[in-house]
Design a protein around this motif. Structure first.
Motif, PDB file in Angstrom:
ATOM      1  N   GLU A 155       0.830  -1.208   0.000  1.00 50.11           N
ATOM      2  CA  GLU A 155       0.000   0.000   0.000  1.00 50.11           C
ATOM      3  C   GLU A 155       0.866   1.259   0.000  1.00 50.11           C
ATOM      4  OE1 GLU A 155      -4.213  -1.002   2.173  1.00 50.11           O
ATOM      5  OE2 GLU A 155      -2.486  -0.662   3.472  1.00 50.11           O
ATOM      6  N   ARG A 156       1.990   1.201   0.656  1.00 47.52           N
ATOM      7  CA  ARG A 156       2.873   2.376   0.676  1.00 47.52           C
ATOM      8  C   ARG A 156       3.352   2.706  -0.732  1.00 47.52           C
ATOM      9  NH1 ARG A 156       8.858   3.654   2.389  1.00 47.52           N
ATOM     10  NH2 ARG A 156       8.588   5.753   3.214  1.00 47.52           N
ATOM     11  N   ARG A 157       3.668   1.678  -1.486  1.00 52.92           N
ATOM     12  CA  ARG A 157       4.144   1.901  -2.857  1.00 52.92           C
ATOM     13  C   ARG A 157       3.019   2.328  -3.792  1.00 52.92           C
ATOM     14  NH1 ARG A 157       6.747  -2.833  -1.359  1.00 52.92           N
ATOM     15  NH2 ARG A 157       5.317  -4.108  -2.580  1.00 52.92           N
ATOM     16  N   SER A 158       1.812   1.859  -3.539  1.00 53.10           N
ATOM     17  CA  SER A 158       0.738   2.109  -4.502  1.00 53.10           C
ATOM     18  C   SER A 158      -0.209   3.242  -4.122  1.00 53.10           C
ATOM     19  CB  SER A 158      -0.072   0.827  -4.727  1.00 53.10           C
ATOM     20  OG  SER A 158      -0.655   0.389  -3.522  1.00 53.10           O
ATOM     21  N   LEU A 159      -0.404   3.506  -2.832  1.00 54.30           N
ATOM     22  CA  LEU A 159      -1.397   4.499  -2.427  1.00 54.30           C
ATOM     23  C   LEU A 159      -0.824   5.880  -2.145  1.00 54.30           C
ATOM     24  CD1 LEU A 159      -3.629   2.426   0.027  1.00 54.30           C
ATOM     25  CD2 LEU A 159      -4.013   2.884  -2.408  1.00 54.30           C
ATOM     26  N   GLY A 160       0.425   5.940  -1.735  1.00 58.88           N
ATOM     27  CA  GLY A 160       0.997   7.227  -1.367  1.00 58.88           C
ATOM     28  C   GLY A 160       0.439   7.759  -0.064  1.00 58.88           C
ATOM     29  N   GLU A 161      -0.098   6.889   0.757  1.00 57.82           N
ATOM     30  CA  GLU A 161      -0.661   7.262   2.056  1.00 57.82           C
ATOM     31  C   GLU A 161       0.463   7.601   3.027  1.00 57.82           C
ATOM     32  OE1 GLU A 161      -3.741   8.229   3.947  1.00 57.82           O
ATOM     33  OE2 GLU A 161      -4.427   6.552   2.735  1.00 57.82           O
ATOM     34  N   GLU A 162       0.158   8.359   4.068  1.00 58.35           N
ATOM     35  CA  GLU A 162       1.137   8.687   5.100  1.00 58.35           C
ATOM     36  C   GLU A 162       1.587   7.409   5.808  1.00 58.35           C
ATOM     37  OE1 GLU A 162       2.430  11.751   5.808  1.00 58.35           O
ATOM     38  OE2 GLU A 162       1.304  12.493   4.091  1.00 58.35           O
ATOM     39  N   ASP A 163       2.878   7.347   6.145  1.00 57.45           N
ATOM     40  CA  ASP A 163       3.443   6.144   6.749  1.00 57.45           C
ATOM     41  C   ASP A 163       2.766   5.765   8.059  1.00 57.45           C
ATOM     42  OD1 ASP A 163       5.212   5.956   4.633  1.00 57.45           O
ATOM     43  OD2 ASP A 163       6.919   6.765   5.748  1.00 57.45           O
ATOM     44  N   ASP A 164       2.494   6.740   8.922  1.00 53.85           N
ATOM     45  CA  ASP A 164       1.863   6.416  10.199  1.00 53.85           C
ATOM     46  C   ASP A 164       0.443   5.892  10.014  1.00 53.85           C
ATOM     47  OD1 ASP A 164       1.159   9.020   9.379  1.00 53.85           O
ATOM     48  OD2 ASP A 164       0.866   9.715  11.430  1.00 53.85           O
ATOM     49  N   VAL A 165      -0.265   6.390   9.014  1.00 50.17           N
ATOM     50  CA  VAL A 165      -1.625   5.916   8.731  1.00 50.17           C
ATOM     51  C   VAL A 165      -1.573   4.459   8.257  1.00 50.17           C
ATOM     52  CG1 VAL A 165      -3.639   6.225   7.218  1.00 50.17           C
ATOM     53  CG2 VAL A 165      -2.508   8.218   8.237  1.00 50.17           C
ATOM     54  N   LEU A 166      -0.615   4.150   7.405  1.00 52.80           N
ATOM     55  CA  LEU A 166      -0.459   2.773   6.923  1.00 52.80           C
ATOM     56  C   LEU A 166      -0.151   1.820   8.071  1.00 52.80           C
ATOM     57  CD1 LEU A 166       1.590   3.449   3.681  1.00 52.80           C
ATOM     58  CD2 LEU A 166      -0.805   2.703   3.820  1.00 52.80           C
ATOM     59  N   LEU A 167       0.700   2.257   8.983  1.00 55.18           N
ATOM     60  CA  LEU A 167       1.042   1.394  10.115  1.00 55.18           C
ATOM     61  C   LEU A 167      -0.119   1.276  11.101  1.00 55.18           C
ATOM     62  CD1 LEU A 167       4.762   2.410  10.560  1.00 55.18           C
ATOM     63  CD2 LEU A 167       3.878   0.190   9.811  1.00 55.18           C
ATOM     64  N   GLU A 168      -0.914   2.321  11.248  1.00 54.36           N
ATOM     65  CA  GLU A 168      -2.125   2.214  12.068  1.00 54.36           C
ATOM     66  C   GLU A 168      -3.082   1.204  11.449  1.00 54.36           C
ATOM     67  OE1 GLU A 168      -3.826   6.105  12.486  1.00 54.36           O
ATOM     68  OE2 GLU A 168      -2.364   6.726  13.989  1.00 54.36           O
ATOM     69  N   ARG A 169      -3.186   1.214  10.124  1.00 51.22           N
ATOM     70  CA  ARG A 169      -4.037   0.256   9.419  1.00 51.22           C
ATOM     71  C   ARG A 169      -3.507  -1.171   9.624  1.00 51.22           C
ATOM     72  NH1 ARG A 169      -4.426   2.284   3.795  1.00 51.22           N
ATOM     73  NH2 ARG A 169      -5.424   4.015   4.848  1.00 51.22           N
ATOM     74  N   PHE A 170      -2.178  -1.325   9.591  1.00 50.36           N
ATOM     75  CA  PHE A 170      -1.597  -2.635   9.871  1.00 50.36           C
ATOM     76  C   PHE A 170      -1.987  -3.096  11.280  1.00 50.36           C
ATOM     77  CE2 PHE A 170       1.715  -4.745  12.324  1.00 50.36           C
ATOM     78  CZ  PHE A 170       1.695  -5.993  11.718  1.00 50.36           C
TER      79      PHE A 170
END
Length: 188
Positions: A155-170
């Protein structure tokens, strides 16, 4: 912020108490006495984040994640790590931690004595913590965590979302068991 050592914290509190105790009384300090004079902050590392995840402590994992992104992570030389390096460092450490516990769990599930697992995997430090994590986490949960982490990196490579948001989602996927696409469903 003086550190994590109880002696340092006690000394700092004694010094602060001395500011209020001019006449030698033994009055206990209240939160109101300290308001505006004491600030608290929490620092964390990917090591602490992975430990909280494998211990099943959602509150501690979120606190760790937020602290890393709010205050950064110190490197061995004491300098702050560049924010851009935080996500790769955290996900790499989480992956290796989860994978090692997963490997231990598989060994235990195949009949190896839990007391023999750490040595077989080369775990010589924090053995009690490791064996508790192996016992606590099922193979299915650990597999799910590895897939959720790989999905987070994708998702980090494809969405461009903020890193902390991606890790919260994880973390939501880990703690709530939210489904992630299987490796066959992911386009690599």
């Amino acid at each position: 912020q003086v550190g994590r050592e109880p002696a340092l914290l006690a000394a700092e509190l004694e010094q602060l108490a001395g500011q209020f105790d001019k006449k030698g009384s033994s009055k206990a300090l209240s939160p109101e006495d300290l308001r505006g004079k004491l600030t608290c902050s929490f620092e964390s590392t990917p090591f602490e984040l992975a430990e909280a995840i494998l211990d099943g402590d959602r509150k501690r994992a979120l606190r760790s994640l937020h602290a890393m992104f709010a205050r950064g992570v110190k490197q061995k030389d004491g300098k702050r790590m560049d924010q851009g390096g935080l996500f790769p460092f955290a996900t790499s450490w989480m992956f290796s931690s989860i994978a090692q516990v997963y490997e231990g769990r598989l060994m235990m599930d195949q009949g190896m004595s839990l007391r023999d697992v750490p040595q077989k995997l080369g775990v010589y430090a924090f053995v009690e913590r490791f064996t508790a994590q192996v016992q606590k986490n099922t193979a299915a949960r650990l597999e799910h965590g590895i897939l959720a982490l790989l999905h987070c990196q994708r998702e980090r490579r494809s969405l461009g979302e903020e890193d902390d948001v991606l890790l919260e989602r994880f973390l939501a996927r880990w703690f709530d068991g939210v489904a992630v696409p299987s490796p066959e469903e992911l386009e690599w």
